[in-house]
Scaffold this motif. Sequence first.
Motif, PDB file in Angstrom:
ATOM      1  N   ASP A  47       0.841  -1.192   0.000  1.00  0.00           N
ATOM      2  CA  ASP A  47       0.000   0.000   0.000  1.00  0.00           C
ATOM      3  C   ASP A  47       0.883   1.252   0.000  1.00  0.00           C
ATOM      4  N   PRO A  48       0.301   2.428  -0.171  1.00  0.00           N
ATOM      5  CA  PRO A  48       1.097   3.653  -0.301  1.00  0.00           C
ATOM      6  C   PRO A  48       1.995   3.955   0.899  1.00  0.00           C
ATOM      7  N   THR A  49       1.693   3.390   2.060  1.00  0.00           N
ATOM      8  CA  THR A  49       2.526   3.640   3.243  1.00  0.00           C
ATOM      9  C   THR A  49       3.722   2.701   3.297  1.00  0.00           C
ATOM     10  N   GLY A  50       3.800   1.747   2.360  1.00  0.00           N
ATOM     11  CA  GLY A  50       4.907   0.797   2.353  1.00  0.00           C
ATOM     12  C   GLY A  50       4.592  -0.512   3.048  1.00  0.00           C
ATOM     13  N   VAL A  51       3.387  -0.639   3.626  1.00  0.00           N
ATOM     14  CA  VAL A  51       2.994  -1.899   4.258  1.00  0.00           C
ATOM     15  C   VAL A  51       2.878  -2.963   3.176  1.00  0.00           C
ATOM     16  N   ARG A  52       3.479  -4.126   3.441  1.00  0.00           N
ATOM     17  CA  ARG A  52       3.498  -5.207   2.462  1.00  0.00           C
ATOM     18  C   ARG A  52       2.732  -6.412   3.008  1.00  0.00           C
ATOM     19  N   ILE A  53       1.721  -6.833   2.228  1.00  0.00           N
ATOM     20  CA  ILE A  53       0.852  -7.951   2.577  1.00  0.00           C
ATOM     21  C   ILE A  53       1.142  -9.065   1.576  1.00  0.00           C
ATOM     22  N   LEU A  54       1.515 -10.231   2.072  1.00  0.00           N
ATOM     23  CA  LEU A  54       1.790 -11.380   1.205  1.00  0.00           C
ATOM     24  C   LEU A  54       0.639 -12.365   1.339  1.00  0.00           C
ATOM     25  N   TYR A  55       0.048 -12.700   0.204  1.00  0.00           N
ATOM     26  CA  TYR A  55      -1.099 -13.606   0.169  1.00  0.00           C
ATOM     27  C   TYR A  55      -0.658 -14.980  -0.311  1.00  0.00           C
ATOM     28  N   ASP A  56      -1.026 -16.034   0.431  1.00  0.00           N
ATOM     29  CA  ASP A  56      -0.750 -17.433   0.066  1.00  0.00           C
ATOM     30  C   ASP A  56       0.678 -17.620  -0.447  1.00  0.00           C
ATOM     31  N   VAL A  57       1.592 -17.574   0.481  1.00  0.00           N
ATOM     32  CA  VAL A  57       3.024 -17.570   0.162  1.00  0.00           C
ATOM     33  C   VAL A  57       3.449 -18.705  -0.771  1.00  0.00           C
ATOM     34  N   THR A 137      -6.614  -3.784   9.617  1.00  0.00           N
ATOM     35  CA  THR A 137      -6.129  -2.583   8.952  1.00  0.00           C
ATOM     36  C   THR A 137      -4.609  -2.564   9.018  1.00  0.00           C
ATOM     37  N   LEU A 138      -4.000  -2.392   7.856  1.00  0.00           N
ATOM     38  CA  LEU A 138      -2.543  -2.355   7.722  1.00  0.00           C
ATOM     39  C   LEU A 138      -2.193  -1.127   6.901  1.00  0.00           C
ATOM     40  N   GLY A 139      -1.492  -0.182   7.491  1.00  0.00           N
ATOM     41  CA  GLY A 139      -1.201   1.059   6.782  1.00  0.00           C
ATOM     42  C   GLY A 139      -2.513   1.723   6.420  1.00  0.00           C
ATOM     43  N   GLU A 140      -2.713   2.009   5.138  1.00  0.00           N
ATOM     44  CA  GLU A 140      -3.958   2.619   4.660  1.00  0.00           C
ATOM     45  C   GLU A 140      -4.909   1.584   4.066  1.00  0.00           C
ATOM     46  N   SER A 141      -4.578   0.301   4.202  1.00  0.00           N
ATOM     47  CA  SER A 141      -5.391  -0.754   3.596  1.00  0.00           C
ATOM     48  C   SER A 141      -6.112  -1.569   4.661  1.00  0.00           C
ATOM     49  N   THR A 142      -7.341  -1.932   4.353  1.00  0.00           N
ATOM     50  CA  THR A 142      -8.122  -2.809   5.218  1.00  0.00           C
ATOM     51  C   THR A 142      -8.350  -4.113   4.475  1.00  0.00           C
ATOM     52  N   VAL A 143      -8.249  -5.206   5.205  1.00  0.00           N
ATOM     53  CA  VAL A 143      -8.517  -6.529   4.649  1.00  0.00           C
ATOM     54  C   VAL A 143      -9.741  -7.071   5.372  1.00  0.00           C
ATOM     55  N   ALA A 144     -10.791  -7.403   4.625  1.00  0.00           N
ATOM     56  CA  ALA A 144     -12.003  -7.994   5.194  1.00  0.00           C
ATOM     57  C   ALA A 144     -11.958  -9.499   4.964  1.00  0.00           C
ATOM     58  N   CYS A 156     -10.833 -19.471   3.742  1.00  0.00           N
ATOM     59  CA  CYS A 156     -11.390 -18.131   3.855  1.00  0.00           C
ATOM     60  C   CYS A 156     -10.979 -17.309   2.643  1.00  0.00           C
ATOM     61  N   SER A 157     -11.707 -16.241   2.447  1.00  0.00           N
ATOM     62  CA  SER A 157     -11.429 -15.313   1.359  1.00  0.00           C
ATOM     63  C   SER A 157     -11.101 -13.960   1.977  1.00  0.00           C
ATOM     64  N   PHE A 158     -10.254 -13.227   1.284  1.00  0.00           N
ATOM     65  CA  PHE A 158      -9.830 -11.904   1.749  1.00  0.00           C
ATOM     66  C   PHE A 158     -10.235 -10.871   0.702  1.00  0.00           C
ATOM     67  N   TYR A 159     -10.849  -9.789   1.167  1.00  0.00           N
ATOM     68  CA  TYR A 159     -11.192  -8.700   0.262  1.00  0.00           C
ATOM     69  C   TYR A 159     -10.360  -7.484   0.653  1.00  0.00           C
ATOM     70  N   VAL A 160      -9.627  -6.957  -0.326  1.00  0.00           N
ATOM     71  CA  VAL A 160      -8.787  -5.780  -0.112  1.00  0.00           C
ATOM     72  C   VAL A 160      -9.391  -4.666  -0.965  1.00  0.00           C
ATOM     73  N   PRO A 161     -10.323  -3.863  -0.395  1.00  0.00           N
ATOM     74  CA  PRO A 161     -11.032  -2.854  -1.183  1.00  0.00           C
ATOM     75  C   PRO A 161     -10.105  -1.868  -1.886  1.00  0.00           C
ATOM     76  N   ARG A 162      -9.070  -1.428  -1.215  1.00  0.00           N
ATOM     77  CA  ARG A 162      -8.161  -0.440  -1.802  1.00  0.00           C
ATOM     78  C   ARG A 162      -7.493  -0.988  -3.067  1.00  0.00           C
ATOM     79  N   ALA A 163      -7.243  -2.302  -3.095  1.00  0.00           N
ATOM     80  CA  ALA A 163      -6.642  -2.941  -4.277  1.00  0.00           C
ATOM     81  C   ALA A 163      -7.700  -3.472  -5.236  1.00  0.00           C
TER      82      ALA A 163
END
Length: 191
Positions: A47-57, A137-144, A156-163
């Motif tokens: 996300d724009p703040t530099g927070v890095r989210i890794l999905y299903d490594v 919530t991570l940085g400016e991103s929320t994961v539902a 489970c499923s993850f929704y990242v609205p910002r992305a």
Amino acid sequence: MKAASFGAFCALGFFASVAMAQNVKITPLGSHDGELCANDRATLFEDPTGVRILYDVGNTLSGADDPRLGTVHVVLLSHAHGDHIGGAEMLQNRYGKSGMKVVMTDPDWTLVEKYPNRYKTMAPKRDITATDGMKITLGESTVAITHTPGHTPGSCSFYVPRAKALLSGDSLTGSAGSGRFPLLSDVVAYR
């Protein structure tokens, strides 16, 4: 012909919306730069703040020091199968001391703990237990998070609205007959 045209239109719309995903950088980590591989869905969101989210490594990383990773802040695991949790333990060992967390549902954390030999080199330690409706919530991103059992009890499923991204693991893959869709008698489990 109409179905093929509609499918192409939907795919074009999806990729266009991902490309304009409100300043979230999305990087598939397949075996080749910029591609998903057939047996792995590892995807990195920044996300724009530099927070890095890794999905299903998964298994396509060359190690915890894979140059494509940078610093990972959270790992989201859709379910406890090797092609999804693959390198999670390795990353937890590398980044856990700096606060990186691994997120998975209770039924699948329990699955990993119940069968330690199945997950010998890839079993992360229980960190965050995801629940249906939970938001992180991570940085400016929320994961539902939505619990979508069926492929595994804890899928489970993850929704990242910002992305503008819905990450469904193997809940929806388009390959019926491979255990990825519910039997009609179990359709309620998928909601």
